[in-house]
Each structure stands twice: as structure tokens, then as C-alpha cells.
Design a protein around this motif. Sequence first.
Motif, mmCIF file in Angstrom:
data_model
loop_
_atom_site.group_PDB
_atom_site.id
_atom_site.type_symbol
_atom_site.label_atom_id
_atom_site.label_comp_id
_atom_site.label_asym_id
_atom_site.label_seq_id
_atom_site.Cartn_x
_atom_site.Cartn_y
_atom_site.Cartn_z
ATOM 1 N N ALA A 19 0.820 -1.137 -0.009
ATOM 2 C CA ALA A 19 -0.103 -0.079 -0.013
ATOM 3 C C ALA A 19 0.807 1.324 0.058
ATOM 4 O O ALA A 19 2.196 1.005 0.036
ATOM 5 N N ARG A 20 0.360 2.562 -0.006
ATOM 6 C CA ARG A 20 1.034 3.551 -0.049
ATOM 7 C C ARG A 20 1.467 4.147 1.302
ATOM 8 O O ARG A 20 0.671 3.651 2.247
ATOM 9 N N ALA A 21 2.575 4.323 1.513
ATOM 10 C CA ALA A 21 3.278 4.668 2.754
ATOM 11 C C ALA A 21 2.266 5.829 3.515
ATOM 12 O O ALA A 21 2.093 6.017 4.710
ATOM 13 N N ASP A 22 1.902 6.656 2.545
ATOM 14 C CA ASP A 22 1.159 8.017 3.228
ATOM 15 C C ASP A 22 -0.380 7.565 3.569
ATOM 16 O O ASP A 22 -1.060 8.360 3.904
ATOM 17 N N GLY A 23 -0.776 6.338 3.344
ATOM 18 C CA GLY A 23 -2.023 5.936 3.681
ATOM 19 C C GLY A 23 -3.351 6.235 2.516
ATOM 20 O O GLY A 23 -4.247 5.960 2.834
#
Length: 224
Positions: free
Chosen positions: A120-124
Motif C-alpha cells: 500500500a502507499r506509505a502515506d495511507g
Amino acid sequence: MCGRYASFLPPDLIARLFGTTNPLPNLKPTWNMAPRMDAPVVRRHPDTGERHLDLLNWGFVPAFTKDLKTARRPINARAETVASSGMFRAAFAKRRCLVPAAAFYEWRADPGGKTPFAIARADGEPMAFAGIWEGWRAPDGEILRSFAILTTHANRQMAALHERMPVILEPADWPVWLGEAEGDPQALLRPSPEDVLRLWPVDKRVGNVRNDGPDLLEPAASLV
């Protein structure tokens, strides 16, 4: 890759993030999206130019297909050849789309078998895969709209799992990819920078499409 992903984002959230204008489709959330399932796709309407959120079938069917039963229906298209492939080039030129996703899965080949990972994206934030779509008309006149996700070579982080990864587009690139702004869509077909994604091991139950639910994204206790 990409062969499974999580698609549970509410339709009103997708519409707001991507700026779509049409009535919201009835989306069924899934944490285990698989080929031949209907999935939310953002595309530029060919008549109005507005962004629409629609349900398309995952598994690309070229317009020239004669028999749907024997069609190959690829779920991915390689970034290196999509512009020249006889199967994909027309869609790449005129029918590019965005495929929203919360996460995707990849399997690492280990001595004891394959280990699934969620990415997933690290920034959520949600991800937007680069996609292409096509409409195929059946003999009875019904139209099947389908799509494929573009893949490229893996960045160093993803290469620990697999040699390929989906093309993940940043919001600033969406207008060019959708054909709303001038630019070279081919130049967008690159791996994500190393700090964009995070990955973690998950339970092997994700390998069975009949399994679904948010627990599929939970870290595998034995591997954390």
C-alpha cells in the motif's frame, strides 16, 4: 503482477478524490479483487470529456475479439510494449483509465512455498493504477467494457518480491494519463520511487478468491 488487489473504497470517496461527475455505481467492497470481477474504474467519457466512475470487468477484451469464450483476456499489459502491441495499442492511444485501489498483493517465492505480501502507499492514500479499457460488442448487441492494469519493472523495494509491479500514478499525472492535458503518457510508465510504498506479509488465505474481508490485510502473525 498485478493479479489481486483490495478494492473497498466507498464510491463517494472515489468520486471526490478523482473528480468524477456521473451517478455513483453500486460498488461491492472486496479485499480480494480477482480477474473477471467487476471493478471501479475512472475514465474520461469519450463524448463529454468528463471523468466517470464505472464498473468494468477485469480482463481485457479487444474490440476485434470474435469469440469471448476462447479470448485470452489478459489482466495486465506490459508498459514496454503496450504502445506497439496489436492487442493494446488502440486502447493505449485513446482509452486510458485509472484503477483505484487501497492495496495490492504479491507473492514471494520462498523455500517453503510462496509468501503473500500486501503493498500500500506509505502515506495511507489510495493508489491509482494506470489502466487501459476497451468496449467489445457481443453478437446480441450487448457491450462488455473491460480493462487491464499496466505493469513495469519493479523498483528495488518491490524486486524483493517480484520482478514486476503495477504502474502507480500520482495525482499530478492523472490529467496527462486521461488525455485531459498535453504530455507524453509513455513517460509516466515507470516504477514508483522507493519511499512511496510499504509492504508487509499477510496470511496465505488471500490466495483463495473465496476468502474476503479486512482481515486479509492484517499482518501475518508468524512473519511479523
